[in-house]
Design an enzyme around this catalytic site. Structure first.
Site, PDB file in Angstrom:
ATOM      1  N   LEU A  56       0.861  -1.177   0.000  1.00 10.59           N
ATOM      2  CA  LEU A  56       0.000   0.000   0.000  1.00 10.59           C
ATOM      3  C   LEU A  56       0.900   1.231   0.000  1.00 10.59           C
ATOM      4  O   LEU A  56       1.831   1.320   0.789  1.00 10.59           O
ATOM      5  CB  LEU A  56      -0.913   0.010   1.227  1.00 10.59           C
ATOM      6  CG  LEU A  56      -1.858  -1.188   1.392  1.00 10.59           C
ATOM      7  CD1 LEU A  56      -2.648  -1.067   2.696  1.00 10.59           C
ATOM      8  CD2 LEU A  56      -2.809  -1.288   0.205  1.00 10.59           C
ATOM      9  N   ILE A  82       4.730  -1.152   3.099  1.00  8.01           N
ATOM     10  CA  ILE A  82       4.612   0.270   2.763  1.00  8.01           C
ATOM     11  C   ILE A  82       5.402   0.571   1.494  1.00  8.01           C
ATOM     12  O   ILE A  82       6.595   0.282   1.405  1.00  8.01           O
ATOM     13  CB  ILE A  82       5.123   1.159   3.917  1.00  8.01           C
ATOM     14  CG1 ILE A  82       4.345   0.873   5.207  1.00  8.01           C
ATOM     15  CG2 ILE A  82       5.017   2.635   3.530  1.00  8.01           C
ATOM     16  CD1 ILE A  82       2.864   1.120   5.114  1.00  8.01           C
ATOM     17  N   LYS A  83       4.706   1.163   0.520  1.00  8.87           N
ATOM     18  CA  LYS A  83       5.369   1.592  -0.711  1.00  8.87           C
ATOM     19  C   LYS A  83       5.768   3.055  -0.582  1.00  8.87           C
ATOM     20  O   LYS A  83       4.934   3.908  -0.270  1.00  8.87           O
ATOM     21  CB  LYS A  83       4.442   1.427  -1.924  1.00  8.87           C
ATOM     22  CG  LYS A  83       4.282   0.004  -2.397  1.00  8.87           C
ATOM     23  CD  LYS A  83       3.347  -0.091  -3.596  1.00  8.87           C
ATOM     24  CE  LYS A  83       3.994   0.356  -4.864  1.00  8.87           C
ATOM     25  NZ  LYS A  83       3.117   0.109  -6.052  1.00  8.87           N
ATOM     26  N   CYS A  84       7.028   3.313  -0.845  1.00 10.24           N
ATOM     27  CA  CYS A  84       7.539   4.674  -0.844  1.00 10.24           C
ATOM     28  C   CYS A  84       8.202   4.957  -2.187  1.00 10.24           C
ATOM     29  O   CYS A  84       8.861   4.079  -2.747  1.00 10.24           O
ATOM     30  CB  CYS A  84       8.578   4.875   0.261  1.00 10.24           C
ATOM     31  SG  CYS A  84       7.944   4.773   1.945  1.00 10.24           S
TER      32      CYS A  84
END
Length: 221
Positions: A56, A82-84
């Protein structure tokens, strides 16, 4: 090689899971916006449907805001990754999150040096976007090849998650190069099964079965 489904469509997720093809799911704001549902509720349901990691993405571009969004995203399921984005702020957020045992997928990677920086920052995954590179007349698979060489040479635990896949050929080449994961749109994933000789063989078998049935003649009981 692990297959992630690149989709925010719950029905696609369920169908792919039924085939046993899904090791995880990747989403992004664009995919979530296509669905007629509250994105938080949808993301929560996807996390429940899949046993593997679900990526996400944070919306913000500032470090502190990324961390705050990450904390909220992690509440949606125990398997959230977590997508960064691969920016200065994203790299810093990746470092902070990974030091706190949060898995990070560093996205929008378009060069081997970006991938190297992401691995050094502790990313669990780096996502080279092969299709977008192909779209501007670059060789997307060359980036995957370079990342595999670098990661193997220095024994990074970071996994190469090939993204922006547009065709079965991308999946094949990723597998041959030794990428750890391919995240695949549902249509492309189903396309992996297709081959004209398989269809030809089935047609031949159907004709043979029909002829056998016709040769039996009336049955006596």
């Amino acid at each position: 090689m692990k297959f992630f489904l690149d989709s925010a469509n719950l029905e696609e997720v369920k169908k792919a899971c039924d085939y046993g093809l899904v090791d995880g799911v990747t989403t992004n704001p664009t995919l979530l916006a296509r669905e007629d549902d509250d994105w938080r509720g949808l993301a929560t349901r996807i996390c429940r449907e899949v046993t593997g990691p679900v990526s996400l993405e944070v919306f913000s571009e500032e470090y502190e805001s990324m961390l705050e969004e990450a904390r909220n995203l992690l509440k949606l399921g125990p398997n959230v990754v977590i997508k960064c984005p691969c920016t200065q702020a994203g790299l810093k957020a990746c470092r902070t999150l990974s030091q706190n045992d949060v898995a990070v997928n560093m996205t929008l990677v378009f060069s081997p040096l970006q991938g190297l920086l992401a691995a050094k920052a502790g990313a669990a995954y780096v996502s080279p976007f092969v299709g977008r590179l192909d779209g501007i007349a670059h060789d997307g698979m060359e980036l995957v090849r370079q990342l595999v060489t670098i990661f193997n040479t220095y024994q990074f635990s970071t996994e190469i998650l090939v993204a922006s896949i547009r065709s079965p050929r991308h999946v094949l080449e990723s597998a041959l190069l030794g990428a750890h994961v391919a995240t695949i749109p549902y249509g492309v994933m189903m396309g992996l099964l297709k081959h004209p000789l398989t269809e030809q063989g089935l047609t031949t078998f159907r004709e043979a079965i029909y002829n056998l049935e016709m040769d039996k003649g009336p049955q006596e009981y």
